[in-house]
Write a protein that holds these residues in place. Structure first.
Motif, PDB file in Angstrom:
ATOM      1  N   TRP A  11       3.473  60.826  38.071  1.00  0.00           N
ATOM      2  CA  TRP A  11       2.091  60.867  37.586  1.00  0.00           C
ATOM      3  C   TRP A  11       1.999  60.908  36.074  1.00  0.00           C
ATOM      4  O   TRP A  11       1.062  60.389  35.486  1.00  0.00           O
ATOM      5  CB  TRP A  11       1.312  62.026  38.215  1.00  0.00           C
ATOM      6  N   HIS A  15      -0.097  57.631  35.886  1.00  0.00           N
ATOM      7  CA  HIS A  15      -1.499  57.996  36.071  1.00  0.00           C
ATOM      8  C   HIS A  15      -2.045  58.785  34.881  1.00  0.00           C
ATOM      9  O   HIS A  15      -1.291  59.373  34.115  1.00  0.00           O
ATOM     10  CB  HIS A  15      -1.668  58.838  37.341  1.00  0.00           C
ATOM     11  N   VAL A  19      -2.020  63.086  40.766  1.00  0.00           N
ATOM     12  CA  VAL A  19      -2.532  62.540  42.020  1.00  0.00           C
ATOM     13  C   VAL A  19      -1.930  63.378  43.146  1.00  0.00           C
ATOM     14  O   VAL A  19      -0.719  63.386  43.339  1.00  0.00           O
ATOM     15  CB  VAL A  19      -2.142  61.053  42.185  1.00  0.00           C
ATOM     16  N   CYS A  26       2.914  58.441  47.105  1.00  0.00           N
ATOM     17  CA  CYS A  26       1.652  58.400  46.366  1.00  0.00           C
ATOM     18  C   CYS A  26       0.785  57.266  46.916  1.00  0.00           C
ATOM     19  O   CYS A  26       1.265  56.139  47.062  1.00  0.00           O
ATOM     20  CB  CYS A  26       1.934  58.176  44.887  1.00  0.00           C
ATOM     21  N   GLU A  28      -1.599  55.709  45.438  1.00  0.00           N
ATOM     22  CA  GLU A  28      -1.996  54.755  44.404  1.00  0.00           C
ATOM     23  C   GLU A  28      -0.850  53.884  43.919  1.00  0.00           C
ATOM     24  O   GLU A  28      -1.014  52.685  43.751  1.00  0.00           O
ATOM     25  CB  GLU A  28      -2.633  55.496  43.233  1.00  0.00           C
ATOM     26  N   CYS A  29       0.320  54.473  43.663  1.00  0.00           N
ATOM     27  CA  CYS A  29       1.428  53.685  43.099  1.00  0.00           C
ATOM     28  C   CYS A  29       2.616  53.553  44.039  1.00  0.00           C
ATOM     29  O   CYS A  29       3.531  52.776  43.770  1.00  0.00           O
ATOM     30  CB  CYS A  29       1.877  54.283  41.771  1.00  0.00           C
TER      31      CYS A  29
END
Length: 59
Positions: A11, A15, A19, A26, A28-29
């Motif tokens: 993160w 990010h 997160v 994760c 998102e990624c």
């Protein structure tokens, strides 16, 4: 005891903010998610036995 809440391991580099997730990766990624909280005690604590004995004696 292990926490169910996990945080993205990447993160800080990927990010803007942490997160949090309940899954192993994760959302998102796709990076691995790690335990967000440190252990409540150190399993290799050399003085833990004496500290617990002192606590029992004080009570």
């Amino acid at each position: 005891m292990k926490s169910d809440i996990r945080i993205c391991s990447a993160w800080q580099s990927v990010h803007d903010r942490p997160v949090y997730t309940l899954s192993d990766s994760c959302p998102e990624c796709g990076a691995d998610a790690v335990n967000s909280a440190p252990a409540p005690f150190d399993p290799e604590d050399r003085n833990g036995e004496y500290r617990r004995a002192l606590k029992r004696r004080v009570r």
